[in-house]
Design a protein around this motif. Sequence first.
Motif, PDB file in Angstrom:
ATOM      1  N   THR A   1     101.968  -9.638 -28.849  1.00 43.34           N
ATOM      2  CA  THR A   1     103.039  -9.713 -27.852  1.00 43.34           C
ATOM      3  C   THR A   1     102.463 -10.253 -26.560  1.00 43.34           C
ATOM      4  O   THR A   1     101.342  -9.906 -26.168  1.00 43.34           O
ATOM      5  N   LEU A   2     103.206 -11.109 -25.898  1.00 44.60           N
ATOM      6  CA  LEU A   2     102.820 -11.641 -24.598  1.00 44.60           C
ATOM      7  C   LEU A   2     104.071 -12.064 -23.855  1.00 44.60           C
ATOM      8  O   LEU A   2     105.164 -12.088 -24.424  1.00 44.60           O
ATOM      9  N   GLY A   3     103.909 -12.368 -22.597  1.00 46.74           N
ATOM     10  CA  GLY A   3     105.064 -12.764 -21.808  1.00 46.74           C
ATOM     11  C   GLY A   3     104.674 -13.717 -20.704  1.00 46.74           C
ATOM     12  O   GLY A   3     103.496 -13.954 -20.445  1.00 46.74           O
ATOM     13  N   GLY A   4     105.678 -14.252 -20.045  1.00 50.95           N
ATOM     14  CA  GLY A   4     105.417 -15.179 -18.946  1.00 50.95           C
ATOM     15  C   GLY A   4     106.674 -15.921 -18.557  1.00 50.95           C
ATOM     16  O   GLY A   4     107.782 -15.588 -18.988  1.00 50.95           O
ATOM     17  N   ILE A   5     106.493 -16.961 -17.762  1.00 51.99           N
ATOM     18  CA  ILE A   5     107.605 -17.812 -17.344  1.00 51.99           C
ATOM     19  C   ILE A   5     107.499 -19.160 -18.041  1.00 51.99           C
ATOM     20  O   ILE A   5     106.406 -19.731 -18.152  1.00 51.99           O
TER      21      ILE A   5
ATOM     22  N   VAL B   1     104.342 -21.846 -21.589  1.00 53.69           N
ATOM     23  CA  VAL B   1     104.569 -20.540 -20.972  1.00 53.69           C
ATOM     24  C   VAL B   1     103.356 -20.210 -20.108  1.00 53.69           C
ATOM     25  O   VAL B   1     102.214 -20.422 -20.521  1.00 53.69           O
ATOM     26  N   GLU B   2     103.610 -19.677 -18.921  1.00 49.18           N
ATOM     27  CA  GLU B   2     102.528 -19.340 -17.994  1.00 49.18           C
ATOM     28  C   GLU B   2     102.603 -17.869 -17.602  1.00 49.18           C
ATOM     29  O   GLU B   2     103.685 -17.333 -17.336  1.00 49.18           O
ATOM     30  N   ASP B   3     101.426 -17.216 -17.584  1.00 51.25           N
ATOM     31  CA  ASP B   3     101.338 -15.845 -17.081  1.00 51.25           C
ATOM     32  C   ASP B   3     100.217 -15.771 -16.043  1.00 51.25           C
ATOM     33  O   ASP B   3      99.780 -16.807 -15.527  1.00 51.25           O
ATOM     34  N   PHE B   4      99.734 -14.580 -15.724  1.00 51.35           N
ATOM     35  CA  PHE B   4      98.690 -14.437 -14.713  1.00 51.35           C
ATOM     36  C   PHE B   4      97.375 -15.073 -15.145  1.00 51.35           C
ATOM     37  O   PHE B   4      96.552 -15.445 -14.308  1.00 51.35           O
TER      38      PHE B   4
ATOM     39  N   ALA C   1     111.955 -15.860 -17.566  1.00 47.52           N
ATOM     40  CA  ALA C   1     110.862 -14.922 -17.810  1.00 47.52           C
ATOM     41  C   ALA C   1     111.070 -14.320 -19.195  1.00 47.52           C
ATOM     42  O   ALA C   1     112.092 -13.677 -19.448  1.00 47.52           O
ATOM     43  N   VAL C   2     110.117 -14.535 -20.106  1.00 50.22           N
ATOM     44  CA  VAL C   2     110.324 -14.186 -21.507  1.00 50.22           C
ATOM     45  C   VAL C   2     109.241 -13.248 -22.037  1.00 50.22           C
ATOM     46  O   VAL C   2     108.108 -13.227 -21.559  1.00 50.22           O
ATOM     47  N   TYR C   3     109.629 -12.466 -23.027  1.00 51.55           N
ATOM     48  CA  TYR C   3     108.740 -11.577 -23.761  1.00 51.55           C
ATOM     49  C   TYR C   3     108.696 -12.092 -25.192  1.00 51.55           C
ATOM     50  O   TYR C   3     109.744 -12.211 -25.847  1.00 51.55           O
TER      51      TYR C   3
ATOM     52  N   VAL D   1     112.022 -13.769 -29.371  1.00 53.24           N
ATOM     53  CA  VAL D   1     111.955 -14.009 -27.925  1.00 53.24           C
ATOM     54  C   VAL D   1     113.023 -13.164 -27.246  1.00 53.24           C
ATOM     55  O   VAL D   1     114.191 -13.193 -27.639  1.00 53.24           O
ATOM     56  N   GLN D   2     112.599 -12.395 -26.242  1.00 47.93           N
ATOM     57  CA  GLN D   2     113.516 -11.582 -25.464  1.00 47.93           C
ATOM     58  C   GLN D   2     113.308 -11.875 -23.983  1.00 47.93           C
ATOM     59  O   GLN D   2     112.299 -12.472 -23.585  1.00 47.93           O
ATOM     60  N   SER D   3     114.250 -11.425 -23.179  1.00 50.51           N
ATOM     61  CA  SER D   3     114.061 -11.490 -21.739  1.00 50.51           C
ATOM     62  C   SER D   3     112.978 -10.487 -21.346  1.00 50.51           C
ATOM     63  O   SER D   3     112.923  -9.371 -21.879  1.00 50.51           O
ATOM     64  N   LEU D   4     112.105 -10.852 -20.431  1.00 51.96           N
ATOM     65  CA  LEU D   4     111.067  -9.934 -19.971  1.00 51.96           C
ATOM     66  C   LEU D   4     111.687  -8.707 -19.305  1.00 51.96           C
ATOM     67  O   LEU D   4     111.092  -7.625 -19.281  1.00 51.96           O
ATOM     68  N   ASP D   5     112.888  -8.871 -18.798  1.00 50.61           N
ATOM     69  CA  ASP D   5     113.595  -7.732 -18.198  1.00 50.61           C
ATOM     70  C   ASP D   5     113.880  -6.635 -19.225  1.00 50.61           C
ATOM     71  O   ASP D   5     114.056  -5.475 -18.853  1.00 50.61           O
ATOM     72  N   SER D   6     113.923  -6.989 -20.501  1.00 50.79           N
ATOM     73  CA  SER D   6     114.233  -6.015 -21.536  1.00 50.79           C
ATOM     74  C   SER D   6     113.141  -4.958 -21.673  1.00 50.79           C
ATOM     75  O   SER D   6     113.378  -3.882 -22.221  1.00 50.79           O
TER      76      SER D   6
END
Length: 222
Positions: A59-63, A83-86, A111-113, A135-140
Motif C-alpha cells: 500500500t502507498l499513497g500520494g498525489i 504519483v508523488e509522495d514525500f 490524492a490517492v491511496y 485505488v481509493q481517495s487518500l481521504d478514505s
Amino acid sequence: LGDVYKRQDKLRLLEEEKKLVLIYLSAHPLDDYYMELTYGCNANCENVDEKTEMGAELTLGGIVTDTMTRTTKRGQPFGKVTVEDFSGKHEFVFFGRDYETIFPRLQLGKAVYIKGKVQGKMFNPVDPELKVTEVQSLDSLKGSVANNLEIFIDRNVADKELFDFLATLEVTPESRAGELYLSIYDEERNQAIKVHSRKKIPLDKALIDRLESMAVRYKVFS
C-alpha cells in the motif's frame, strides 16, 4: 471537485517553487496526509521497486502529478501515471482491462491511496512489479489509522518543556483529533504506568516534528 482543484492550484504553486530551489520550501502538498502516508502505508514511491517478494501486498499513497495516454504498436491504448509522495515519484503503467478500470481513477491532482500486489511483469513474468488492484481517495484513510499517540516519560526526569508544550495543544474543527496516552516508567524499579489523558490532541505532522525536535520517545498506533 472543489478540493481537487484547490489541491491542483496548490500543487502548481509548490511545483514552481520546487523548480526554482529544487525542494519544497513553504509546504509540501501532502502535509495534510502525513499521518496516513507514514502510518497507513507499507511502501512509498522511492522503495516500491525494491519490494520484490512475489505475492507481497503493498500500500502507498500520494498525489497524481502526471497522466498520459499512449498507443501500443498494435494500436491498443495504455496509460501512464506519475504519483508523488514525500520520498519521490513513481510511474505506473496500465494496459488492457487495468487501463479501462484503474487508470481512470488516477486523476491529475488527486490524492490517492493505492493497493497492489507484487507479481511478474506482463512481458517478463520473472521480473517483479507492483500490479495495482485498487485505488481509493487518500481521504478514505482518515480516521482509520494513527488515531492514538503514546508518549514515554521517565519519572526521574522532569521534562517541563514537554508538559508545557502538551498543555498548549488544542483541537480545532480542522484538526485530526487523536487520543493521548502517557506511559510513565521507572527503569531502576522496572515499573511503569500508562495513563489515558482526557484531553484530545491534534495528531499531525507539526506535532510529530515537534516531538522529534525534543527527542521525545513516542509511538503512534491505530
